[in-house]
Design a protein around this motif. Sequence first.
Motif, PDB file in Angstrom:
ATOM      1  N   ALA A 262       0.815  -1.220   0.000  1.00  0.00           N
ATOM      2  CA  ALA A 262       0.000   0.000   0.000  1.00  0.00           C
ATOM      3  C   ALA A 262       0.846   1.266   0.000  1.00  0.00           C
ATOM      4  O   ALA A 262       0.452   2.271  -0.585  1.00  0.00           O
ATOM      5  CB  ALA A 262      -0.932  -0.007   1.208  1.00  0.00           C
ATOM      6  N   TYR A 263       1.989   1.210   0.663  1.00  0.00           N
ATOM      7  CA  TYR A 263       2.721   2.462   0.892  1.00  0.00           C
ATOM      8  C   TYR A 263       4.165   2.407   0.412  1.00  0.00           C
ATOM      9  O   TYR A 263       4.994   3.201   0.874  1.00  0.00           O
ATOM     10  CB  TYR A 263       2.656   2.831   2.382  1.00  0.00           C
ATOM     11  CG  TYR A 263       1.243   2.954   2.875  1.00  0.00           C
ATOM     12  CD1 TYR A 263       0.367   3.861   2.299  1.00  0.00           C
ATOM     13  CD2 TYR A 263       0.772   2.141   3.902  1.00  0.00           C
ATOM     14  CE1 TYR A 263      -0.947   3.966   2.735  1.00  0.00           C
ATOM     15  CE2 TYR A 263      -0.538   2.240   4.347  1.00  0.00           C
ATOM     16  CZ  TYR A 263      -1.389   3.153   3.754  1.00  0.00           C
ATOM     17  OH  TYR A 263      -2.679   3.252   4.177  1.00  0.00           O
TER      18      TYR A 263
ATOM     19  N   ILE B 116       7.609   9.560   5.721  1.00  0.00           N
ATOM     20  CA  ILE B 116       6.775   9.527   4.515  1.00  0.00           C
ATOM     21  C   ILE B 116       7.697   9.098   3.380  1.00  0.00           C
ATOM     22  O   ILE B 116       8.440   9.904   2.815  1.00  0.00           O
ATOM     23  CB  ILE B 116       6.147  10.906   4.238  1.00  0.00           C
ATOM     24  CG1 ILE B 116       5.269  11.313   5.422  1.00  0.00           C
ATOM     25  CG2 ILE B 116       5.325  10.872   2.952  1.00  0.00           C
ATOM     26  CD1 ILE B 116       4.614  12.667   5.279  1.00  0.00           C
ATOM     27  N   PRO B 117       7.725   7.797   3.077  1.00  0.00           N
ATOM     28  CA  PRO B 117       8.760   7.270   2.185  1.00  0.00           C
ATOM     29  C   PRO B 117       8.676   7.790   0.756  1.00  0.00           C
ATOM     30  O   PRO B 117       9.685   7.848   0.075  1.00  0.00           O
ATOM     31  CB  PRO B 117       8.523   5.758   2.241  1.00  0.00           C
ATOM     32  CG  PRO B 117       7.152   5.580   2.779  1.00  0.00           C
ATOM     33  CD  PRO B 117       6.840   6.767   3.609  1.00  0.00           C
ATOM     34  N   ASP B 118       7.482   8.137   0.317  1.00  0.00           N
ATOM     35  CA  ASP B 118       7.343   8.567  -1.072  1.00  0.00           C
ATOM     36  C   ASP B 118       7.069  10.066  -1.148  1.00  0.00           C
ATOM     37  O   ASP B 118       6.214  10.520  -1.916  1.00  0.00           O
ATOM     38  CB  ASP B 118       6.237   7.781  -1.770  1.00  0.00           C
ATOM     39  CG  ASP B 118       4.917   7.864  -1.025  1.00  0.00           C
ATOM     40  OD1 ASP B 118       4.915   8.372   0.112  1.00  0.00           O
ATOM     41  OD2 ASP B 118       3.893   7.445  -1.574  1.00  0.00           O
ATOM     42  N   ALA B 119       7.787  10.830  -0.343  1.00  0.00           N
ATOM     43  CA  ALA B 119       7.546  12.275  -0.290  1.00  0.00           C
ATOM     44  C   ALA B 119       7.744  12.923  -1.652  1.00  0.00           C
ATOM     45  O   ALA B 119       6.985  13.825  -2.030  1.00  0.00           O
ATOM     46  CB  ALA B 119       8.452  12.910   0.758  1.00  0.00           C
ATOM     47  N   GLU B 120       8.737  12.467  -2.382  1.00  0.00           N
ATOM     48  CA  GLU B 120       8.989  13.067  -3.699  1.00  0.00           C
ATOM     49  C   GLU B 120       7.784  12.877  -4.610  1.00  0.00           C
ATOM     50  O   GLU B 120       7.350  13.794  -5.306  1.00  0.00           O
ATOM     51  CB  GLU B 120      10.243  12.450  -4.324  1.00  0.00           C
ATOM     52  CG  GLU B 120      10.511  12.862  -5.755  1.00  0.00           C
ATOM     53  CD  GLU B 120      10.904  14.342  -5.896  1.00  0.00           C
ATOM     54  OE1 GLU B 120      11.825  14.768  -5.196  1.00  0.00           O
ATOM     55  OE2 GLU B 120      10.270  15.049  -6.711  1.00  0.00           O
ATOM     56  N   LYS B 121       7.232  11.667  -4.567  1.00  0.00           N
ATOM     57  CA  LYS B 121       6.072  11.383  -5.417  1.00  0.00           C
ATOM     58  C   LYS B 121       4.862  12.203  -4.964  1.00  0.00           C
ATOM     59  O   LYS B 121       4.111  12.728  -5.785  1.00  0.00           O
ATOM     60  CB  LYS B 121       5.766   9.887  -5.343  1.00  0.00           C
ATOM     61  CG  LYS B 121       4.623   9.440  -6.212  1.00  0.00           C
ATOM     62  CD  LYS B 121       4.414   7.934  -6.043  1.00  0.00           C
ATOM     63  CE  LYS B 121       3.074   7.513  -6.632  1.00  0.00           C
ATOM     64  NZ  LYS B 121       2.732   6.148  -6.242  1.00  0.00           N
ATOM     65  N   ARG B 122       4.680  12.284  -3.645  1.00  0.00           N
ATOM     66  CA  ARG B 122       3.498  12.972  -3.129  1.00  0.00           C
ATOM     67  C   ARG B 122       3.595  14.489  -3.276  1.00  0.00           C
ATOM     68  O   ARG B 122       2.617  15.149  -3.589  1.00  0.00           O
ATOM     69  CB  ARG B 122       3.299  12.639  -1.645  1.00  0.00           C
ATOM     70  CG  ARG B 122       2.827  11.238  -1.381  1.00  0.00           C
ATOM     71  CD  ARG B 122       2.708  11.012   0.124  1.00  0.00           C
ATOM     72  NE  ARG B 122       2.426   9.624   0.439  1.00  0.00           N
ATOM     73  CZ  ARG B 122       1.203   9.107   0.506  1.00  0.00           C
ATOM     74  NH1 ARG B 122       0.160   9.881   0.279  1.00  0.00           N
ATOM     75  NH2 ARG B 122       1.022   7.828   0.780  1.00  0.00           N
TER      76      ARG B 122
END
Lengths: 331, 210
Positions: A262-263, B116-122
Amino acid sequence: MTLHDDVYLELSSVATVRLVASLRDSRLNFGSPDDVRIFLPDMHIVSNRTRAKYSYGTNDMDLLADVLVRLAGLKARSQGRTVGIFQVGDFLDLWREEPVASARVDAASRIVMDHPRLMNAIFSPTLKARFLLGNHDIDLAWWPNFAAWERRYYLPPRGSSQASGVVVHGDMFDWVELTPDPINQFFVYFFSPLFGAADHDLNDVKTVVNRQNSAASFTNQIGGTAQLGDVFGSPGVPDRHNLGTHSFLNKARDTARAANRAYQLNLRFMVIGHTHHARIALHDGGGDDFFALIDCGGWLEDATDANGVHYKNQTLAVLSENDVRIYLLSH
Amino acid sequence: MSKEVAAVGMCLALASLACTHEPPATHPKVDFVAVAPADFRSPCSGDVLPTRESACPPLPAPTCSASSPVPPPPPGRPAAHGYSLPLGADARATLLLFLGAGGRNSNLEEGLGAQIPDAEKRFGPLLSEIAKPQQFRPMFEQGRYRAWFPDPPLHNVIDAREEQTPLNGCLPYAFRASGFEWIFKCDAKGELGELIVQKDWNAVREGMKP
């Protein structure tokens, strides 16, 4: 000197240190020699007045304060390295302290005031401990002073943004009797990296926690005697020692897999408290089919080893260089 | 019923309405954004923020952009840090680290890593958009940022660093989205020339309402 050595030296300067369990495996994916995480499990601290009503309680608070002071010193000297301290939840036991739910937040002040040395040590700005909410102190979330306490912390290896581990209190795995499946229901609440709509689940989580706590009796025990298996005191640490079973292992593994999907995480291990029985359980199907559940125990009630020797239950977990260890501390 | 009685009854009813403590259902909710002085410290005030290349303190503090018209807060005084608009590359990188750390400088300072592992994407596309030269006020009014900021803006910004709210006729724009507060403040020229991003503690508290 590794950070594991440093931590061991600090602990052994104030306590007799015994190894309860250990696992060294590169698949933990937490290999930096400059990064150590220390996990302090359930303490269930109550006020002196409440403590007198129970036959059990937090064990050696002076020792715990000594440990925290030593860890703060280590952290202060470790410039350029990461020394992260996590309290894994149930720091306070508001459930036992105050039967009236609306008065529990105020009861926290009563507890804190009764133990100034320990509180100074654990709230020290040098130590900068991170706290998780447990099922016995979830009410703290409603108090602004404790608004920063979390439901989980991700543990990315140094230099990476992708977490290979996560630390949660662990009570969610105890909700098996409840329907609908509470882990699925609150999955976003526990694992979504962003605050958002998920935050609105907090009331529902509290309702579940209250229901679960109400069904339990904490009159004479919470976790009971922890069976620690073979413990030993020499500093030599085998790659695998005392790996056992855990009723939460499969559920934790499934949850971690779901969170990975999911993450975009890469969770290979989970650190929990809640049960008060320190142990490491491993699923190892070879290769990437690997998951470790690290239950770091607790600081109340007692423990017994494989030879039937009794100890005060006082454990913590240390993770660094793909090597996780659980120690039992005694005076 | 006599006219006198009816009149008294009407007066009592009106008085009762006037005295009610409950606002009418259509009364707008008064809301505000407070710029928190804690847990968000300026890289220019002596605190250490890591660079993009390494999240491991201690590292030298990033140099403030020479083009920044926003003065650093007084040394030793914790304060939210404003970034000049449009965002420069350094500011974008630092903001991305901050967002990835869950909005906590302490996570960065201690090298505890991304929450927040996907900060770049978000957040990357939004930050890239903010890095473009533009007049932000008309952009907000035209709804260009609605994909990122779906809720209406707030203009009531209380900045703890200021002696008083600047009365220069320039309304700030604040948005709550994805667990953060995005505050576009006015610069000396009366344009939205400064951006502050901070963790939205209000979102946490909202979730706790019974």
